[in-house]
Scaffold this motif. Structure first.
Motif, mmCIF file in Angstrom:
data_model
loop_
_atom_site.group_PDB
_atom_site.id
_atom_site.type_symbol
_atom_site.label_atom_id
_atom_site.label_comp_id
_atom_site.label_asym_id
_atom_site.label_seq_id
_atom_site.Cartn_x
_atom_site.Cartn_y
_atom_site.Cartn_z
ATOM 1 N N ARG A 107 18.730 9.320 3.581
ATOM 2 C CA ARG A 107 19.348 9.620 2.260
ATOM 3 C C ARG A 107 18.296 10.341 1.906
ATOM 4 O O ARG A 107 18.077 11.724 1.583
ATOM 5 C CB ARG A 107 20.577 8.806 1.825
ATOM 6 C CG ARG A 107 21.082 9.386 0.380
ATOM 7 C CD ARG A 107 21.699 8.270 -0.439
ATOM 8 N NE ARG A 107 22.919 7.917 -0.233
ATOM 9 C CZ ARG A 107 24.181 8.312 0.206
ATOM 10 N NH1 ARG A 107 24.226 9.801 -0.556
ATOM 11 N NH2 ARG A 107 24.783 7.764 1.071
ATOM 12 N N HIS A 108 17.270 9.936 1.648
ATOM 13 C CA HIS A 108 16.143 10.092 0.900
ATOM 14 C C HIS A 108 15.761 11.470 0.828
ATOM 15 O O HIS A 108 15.231 12.166 -0.066
ATOM 16 C CB HIS A 108 14.965 8.893 0.313
ATOM 17 C CG HIS A 108 13.506 9.427 -0.275
ATOM 18 N ND1 HIS A 108 13.731 9.364 -1.513
ATOM 19 C CD2 HIS A 108 12.727 10.013 0.226
ATOM 20 C CE1 HIS A 108 12.399 9.653 -2.066
ATOM 21 N NE2 HIS A 108 12.161 9.908 -1.249
ATOM 22 N N HIS A 109 15.534 11.550 2.225
ATOM 23 C CA HIS A 109 14.846 12.096 2.973
ATOM 24 C C HIS A 109 15.634 13.636 3.595
ATOM 25 O O HIS A 109 15.239 14.941 4.243
ATOM 26 C CB HIS A 109 13.855 12.272 4.058
ATOM 27 C CG HIS A 109 12.803 11.303 3.427
ATOM 28 N ND1 HIS A 109 11.291 11.642 2.631
ATOM 29 C CD2 HIS A 109 11.923 10.156 3.837
ATOM 30 C CE1 HIS A 109 10.406 10.916 2.622
ATOM 31 N NE2 HIS A 109 11.545 10.132 2.978
ATOM 32 N N ARG A 110 17.187 13.661 3.235
ATOM 33 C CA ARG A 110 18.134 14.058 4.101
ATOM 34 C C ARG A 110 17.780 14.291 5.726
ATOM 35 O O ARG A 110 17.834 15.837 6.112
ATOM 36 C CB ARG A 110 17.885 15.808 3.471
ATOM 37 C CG ARG A 110 18.793 15.548 1.564
ATOM 38 C CD ARG A 110 18.988 16.580 1.286
ATOM 39 N NE ARG A 110 20.020 17.167 1.982
ATOM 40 C CZ ARG A 110 21.145 17.036 1.738
ATOM 41 N NH1 ARG A 110 21.387 16.177 1.214
ATOM 42 N NH2 ARG A 110 22.181 17.828 2.713
ATOM 43 N N LEU A 111 18.044 13.345 6.514
ATOM 44 C CA LEU A 111 17.473 12.908 7.703
ATOM 45 C C LEU A 111 18.951 12.838 7.999
ATOM 46 O O LEU A 111 19.278 12.576 8.418
ATOM 47 C CB LEU A 111 16.759 12.042 8.369
ATOM 48 C CG LEU A 111 15.190 12.798 7.447
ATOM 49 C CD1 LEU A 111 14.623 11.113 8.363
ATOM 50 C CD2 LEU A 111 14.169 13.428 8.517
ATOM 51 N N PRO A 138 0.278 -1.095 -0.383
ATOM 52 C CA PRO A 138 -0.142 -0.350 -0.115
ATOM 53 C C PRO A 138 0.437 1.318 0.309
ATOM 54 O O PRO A 138 1.820 1.496 -0.194
ATOM 55 C CB PRO A 138 -1.178 -0.148 1.569
ATOM 56 C CG PRO A 138 0.177 -0.658 1.455
ATOM 57 C CD PRO A 138 1.135 -2.125 1.389
ATOM 58 N N GLN A 139 -0.091 2.405 -0.961
ATOM 59 C CA GLN A 139 0.920 3.341 -0.323
ATOM 60 C C GLN A 139 1.166 3.818 1.407
ATOM 61 O O GLN A 139 0.119 4.093 1.941
ATOM 62 C CB GLN A 139 0.257 4.576 -0.812
ATOM 63 C CG GLN A 139 0.252 4.685 -2.334
ATOM 64 C CD GLN A 139 1.954 4.870 -3.003
ATOM 65 O OE1 GLN A 139 2.657 5.634 -2.738
ATOM 66 N NE2 GLN A 139 1.924 3.926 -4.254
ATOM 67 N N SER A 140 2.240 4.180 1.378
ATOM 68 C CA SER A 140 2.242 5.435 2.753
ATOM 69 C C SER A 140 1.637 6.286 3.871
ATOM 70 O O SER A 140 1.214 6.456 2.534
ATOM 71 C CB SER A 140 4.191 5.944 3.239
ATOM 72 O OG SER A 140 3.794 6.448 3.867
ATOM 73 N N SER A 141 0.778 6.229 4.406
ATOM 74 C CA SER A 141 -0.230 6.868 4.770
ATOM 75 C C SER A 141 0.466 8.048 5.613
ATOM 76 O O SER A 141 -0.076 9.063 5.965
ATOM 77 C CB SER A 141 -1.009 6.152 6.359
ATOM 78 O OG SER A 141 0.718 6.390 7.100
ATOM 79 N N SER A 142 2.283 8.298 4.791
ATOM 80 C CA SER A 142 2.778 8.921 5.873
ATOM 81 C C SER A 142 2.685 10.577 4.427
ATOM 82 O O SER A 142 3.595 10.375 3.431
ATOM 83 C CB SER A 142 3.775 9.404 6.139
ATOM 84 O OG SER A 142 5.176 10.752 6.510
ATOM 85 N N PRO A 143 2.150 12.014 4.521
ATOM 86 C CA PRO A 143 2.262 12.251 3.596
ATOM 87 C C PRO A 143 3.489 13.273 3.342
ATOM 88 O O PRO A 143 3.703 13.540 2.171
ATOM 89 C CB PRO A 143 1.279 13.940 3.825
ATOM 90 C CG PRO A 143 2.120 13.714 5.535
ATOM 91 C CD PRO A 143 1.873 12.151 6.155
ATOM 92 N N SER A 144 4.785 12.896 3.927
ATOM 93 C CA SER A 144 6.384 13.624 3.820
ATOM 94 C C SER A 144 7.405 13.005 2.617
ATOM 95 O O SER A 144 7.582 12.624 2.616
ATOM 96 C CB SER A 144 6.571 13.881 5.344
ATOM 97 O OG SER A 144 6.813 12.463 6.028
ATOM 98 N N SER A 145 6.473 11.423 2.838
ATOM 99 C CA SER A 145 7.499 10.139 2.521
ATOM 100 C C SER A 145 6.130 9.437 1.382
ATOM 101 O O SER A 145 6.930 8.417 1.690
ATOM 102 C CB SER A 145 7.964 9.561 3.562
ATOM 103 O OG SER A 145 7.083 8.475 4.314
ATOM 104 N N PRO A 146 6.102 9.738 0.206
ATOM 105 C CA PRO A 146 5.073 9.406 -0.563
ATOM 106 C C PRO A 146 5.995 8.625 -1.684
ATOM 107 O O PRO A 146 6.380 7.876 -2.119
ATOM 108 C CB PRO A 146 3.748 9.683 -1.185
ATOM 109 C CG PRO A 146 4.452 11.312 -1.243
ATOM 110 C CD PRO A 146 4.908 11.161 0.430
#
Length: 209
Positions: A59-63, A12-20
């Motif tokens: 890396r993807h989200h630059r955390l 399923p798609q992630s439910s978090s809008p910050s990392s779809p």
């Protein structure tokens, strides 16, 4: 880490809008991936895969750091589609596994100045904030040094703010990075005789050689 070879459920798609857009690996959709495996070999593979996932996600989200208590509810550790989550003790174990590989660093409880906890037992038992090294400080140091070389800024003085937020560093990997992680990289250059840090904490300058 699944112990069976059955196909995973639909992803399923992630439910978090910050990392779809983050491409979670197939293991993320196996319930067993979120359960600590008792077999030593399988558990080591599980830790390795979690480590790779955390670094890829960061890396993807630059955390550059996470707070364990808050991250436990993020889509990284909580797959709401299959209602499985990695427990905080298991998250801590994965991060300590990463620490031993130089890919994570715990802050001491109550400490905010970037000093890390070098004790394995203390790192495993305490501290809620952890640096994530999808690039190790040595790798960041090399990128900064290459930038200074390519832009002919040896002998120049740059502020930490200019390095992380300045127009001239836009497009570089270290633009917008965590200041404490940058300082770890800069201190490596200092030890190598490639830089000198001076000034107050709020307006640090760096001279490169």
């Amino acid at each position: 880490m699944a112990t069976t070879t059955t196909s995973p459920p639909p992803q399923p798609q992630s439910s978090s809008p910050s990392s779809p857009s983050f491409p979670f690996p197939r293991e993320y959709f196996f319930p067993a991936f979120f359960t600590r495996q008792t077999n030593i070999t399988i558990h080591h593979a599980q830790l390795t895969k979690w480590s790779a996932l955390i670094l890829a996600y960061a890396r993807h989200h630059r955390l550059f750091r996470i707070t364990i208590s808050a991250a436990a509810e993020s889509d990284l550790f909580y797959n709401r589609g299959i209602d499985r989550r990695l427990s905080p003790p298991d998250i801590r174990e994965v991060l300590d596994f990463m620490r031993k590989d130089g890919r994570a660093e715990f802050l001491r409880p109550g400490e905010s100045n970037g000093a890390a906890d070098a004790s394995s037992s203390a790192a495993a038992a305490g501290g809620d904030v952890v640096f994530l090294y999808w690039r190790k400080p040595e790798e960041w140091a090399a990128l900064v040094e290459a930038f200074v070389e390519e832009t002919a800024q040896k002998g120049s003085v740059l502020t930490v703010y200019e390095l992380t937020e300045g127009e001239n560093t836009r497009g570089t990997e270290f633009h917008g990075m965590d200041n404490q992680v940058l300082m770890k990289a800069l201190n490596i250059l200092v030890k190598r005789g490639k830089a000198q840090i001076f000034g107050s904490e709020d307006s640090l300058g760096v001279k490169f050689f």
